[in-house]
Write a protein that holds these residues in place. Structure first.
Motif, PDB file in Angstrom:
ATOM      1  N   MET A   1       0.848  -1.179   0.000  1.00  0.00           N
ATOM      2  CA  MET A   1       0.000   0.000   0.000  1.00  0.00           C
ATOM      3  C   MET A   1       0.888   1.234   0.000  1.00  0.00           C
ATOM      4  O   MET A   1       1.952   1.243   0.597  1.00  0.00           O
ATOM      5  CB  MET A   1      -0.907   0.005   1.234  1.00  0.00           C
ATOM      6  N   PHE A   2       0.409   2.277  -0.645  1.00  0.00           N
ATOM      7  CA  PHE A   2       1.098   3.558  -0.657  1.00  0.00           C
ATOM      8  C   PHE A   2       0.095   4.633  -0.288  1.00  0.00           C
ATOM      9  O   PHE A   2      -1.022   4.641  -0.802  1.00  0.00           O
ATOM     10  CB  PHE A   2       1.671   3.856  -2.049  1.00  0.00           C
ATOM     11  N   VAL A   3       0.474   5.531   0.601  1.00  0.00           N
ATOM     12  CA  VAL A   3      -0.366   6.672   0.978  1.00  0.00           C
ATOM     13  C   VAL A   3       0.462   7.927   0.761  1.00  0.00           C
ATOM     14  O   VAL A   3       1.602   8.012   1.218  1.00  0.00           O
ATOM     15  CB  VAL A   3      -0.818   6.582   2.451  1.00  0.00           C
ATOM     16  N   GLY A   4      -0.085   8.876   0.057  1.00  0.00           N
ATOM     17  CA  GLY A   4       0.614  10.125  -0.185  1.00  0.00           C
ATOM     18  C   GLY A   4      -0.346  11.295  -0.144  1.00  0.00           C
ATOM     19  O   GLY A   4      -1.554  11.121   0.025  1.00  0.00           O
ATOM     20  N   HIS A   5       0.189  12.480  -0.297  1.00  0.00           N
ATOM     21  CA  HIS A   5      -0.611  13.700  -0.387  1.00  0.00           C
ATOM     22  C   HIS A   5      -0.280  14.347  -1.726  1.00  0.00           C
ATOM     23  O   HIS A   5       0.891  14.413  -2.106  1.00  0.00           O
ATOM     24  CB  HIS A   5      -0.292  14.646   0.778  1.00  0.00           C
ATOM     25  N   TYR A   6      -1.282  14.846  -2.416  1.00  0.00           N
ATOM     26  CA  TYR A   6      -1.046  15.354  -3.766  1.00  0.00           C
ATOM     27  C   TYR A   6      -0.027  16.481  -3.805  1.00  0.00           C
ATOM     28  O   TYR A   6       0.689  16.638  -4.807  1.00  0.00           O
ATOM     29  CB  TYR A   6      -2.368  15.739  -4.444  1.00  0.00           C
ATOM     30  N   THR A   7       0.087  17.260  -2.743  1.00  0.00           N
ATOM     31  CA  THR A   7       1.060  18.360  -2.741  1.00  0.00           C
ATOM     32  C   THR A   7       2.500  17.866  -2.656  1.00  0.00           C
ATOM     33  O   THR A   7       3.429  18.632  -2.894  1.00  0.00           O
ATOM     34  CB  THR A   7       0.788  19.344  -1.590  1.00  0.00           C
ATOM     35  N   GLU A   8       2.687  16.591  -2.317  1.00  0.00           N
ATOM     36  CA  GLU A   8       4.033  16.017  -2.255  1.00  0.00           C
ATOM     37  C   GLU A   8       4.499  15.499  -3.617  1.00  0.00           C
ATOM     38  O   GLU A   8       5.648  15.098  -3.769  1.00  0.00           O
ATOM     39  CB  GLU A   8       4.054  14.873  -1.236  1.00  0.00           C
ATOM     40  N   VAL A   9       3.608  15.507  -4.589  1.00  0.00           N
ATOM     41  CA  VAL A   9       3.922  15.012  -5.932  1.00  0.00           C
ATOM     42  C   VAL A   9       4.289  16.218  -6.800  1.00  0.00           C
ATOM     43  O   VAL A   9       3.571  17.220  -6.805  1.00  0.00           O
ATOM     44  CB  VAL A   9       2.704  14.274  -6.530  1.00  0.00           C
ATOM     45  N   PRO A  10       5.401  16.142  -7.529  1.00  0.00           N
ATOM     46  CA  PRO A  10       5.808  17.289  -8.349  1.00  0.00           C
ATOM     47  C   PRO A  10       4.744  17.691  -9.371  1.00  0.00           C
ATOM     48  O   PRO A  10       4.152  16.838 -10.035  1.00  0.00           O
ATOM     49  CB  PRO A  10       7.065  16.800  -9.066  1.00  0.00           C
ATOM     50  N   GLU A  11       4.534  18.989  -9.464  1.00  0.00           N
ATOM     51  CA  GLU A  11       3.629  19.549 -10.465  1.00  0.00           C
ATOM     52  C   GLU A  11       4.444  19.761 -11.739  1.00  0.00           C
ATOM     53  O   GLU A  11       5.474  20.428 -11.711  1.00  0.00           O
ATOM     54  CB  GLU A  11       3.075  20.874  -9.938  1.00  0.00           C
ATOM     55  N   LYS A  12       3.998  19.160 -12.839  1.00  0.00           N
ATOM     56  CA  LYS A  12       4.754  19.218 -14.090  1.00  0.00           C
ATOM     57  C   LYS A  12       3.995  20.008 -15.152  1.00  0.00           C
ATOM     58  O   LYS A  12       2.768  20.010 -15.174  1.00  0.00           O
ATOM     59  CB  LYS A  12       5.014  17.799 -14.604  1.00  0.00           C
ATOM     60  N   ASP A  13       4.752  20.620 -16.032  1.00  0.00           N
ATOM     61  CA  ASP A  13       4.183  21.338 -17.159  1.00  0.00           C
ATOM     62  C   ASP A  13       3.611  20.325 -18.155  1.00  0.00           C
ATOM     63  O   ASP A  13       4.169  19.239 -18.337  1.00  0.00           O
ATOM     64  CB  ASP A  13       5.281  22.179 -17.811  1.00  0.00           C
ATOM     65  N   THR A  14       2.513  20.686 -18.796  1.00  0.00           N
ATOM     66  CA  THR A  14       1.890  19.794 -19.776  1.00  0.00           C
ATOM     67  C   THR A  14       2.212  20.185 -21.215  1.00  0.00           C
ATOM     68  O   THR A  14       1.895  19.447 -22.138  1.00  0.00           O
ATOM     69  CB  THR A  14       0.356  19.824 -19.637  1.00  0.00           C
ATOM     70  N   GLY A  15       2.791  21.371 -21.384  1.00  0.00           N
ATOM     71  CA  GLY A  15       3.002  21.892 -22.731  1.00  0.00           C
ATOM     72  C   GLY A  15       1.888  22.834 -23.156  1.00  0.00           C
ATOM     73  O   GLY A  15       1.981  23.495 -24.183  1.00  0.00           O
TER      74      GLY A  15
END
Length: 118
Positions: A1-15
């Protein structure tokens, strides 16, 4: 199982100007069937109409926007959910300061960037 918070995931450019993505769940975490992405569109930004051979399941988290298939437009807001069938054209436009949604797609090589694979 993995638990995370969305703010801990890098925000990437989409183009697309004013549009970012966070890959919350992907094969990188061991997901074999689905990937979960978090999109943020700033006011008046858009993802132009496009299509893929896979379906999308979308849940609007914040704000308001317009979803179109090129023939019809749907005004959506927080709490709405959508199903986009495979090969159906679809595009998105933000109407509020931010338009944020979760998007679930199949974990297919052609749908997911290389850096999101294990």
């Amino acid at each position: 199982m993995f638990v995370g918070h969305y703010t801990e995931v890098p925000e990437k450019d989409t183009g697309f100007e004013g549009v970012t993505i966070r890959w919350l769940v992907s094969p990188k975490l061991g997901a074999k069937n689905f990937a979960m992405r978090y999109f943020v569109l700033r006011k008046n930004s858009e993802i132009p109409i496009h299509q893929h051979d896979w379906e999308h399941e979308i849940f609007i988290m914040r704000g308001e926007g317009v979803i179109t298939n090129g023939k019809e437009e749907y005004h959506v807001k927080a709490g709405n959910f959508l199903y986009v069938p495979p090969n159906e054209p679809h595009g998105y436009k933000a109407l509020t300061d931010t338009f944020e949604f979760l998007c679930i797609i199949p974990a297919k090589k052609e749908a997911i960037p290389e850096d999101e694979w294990a």
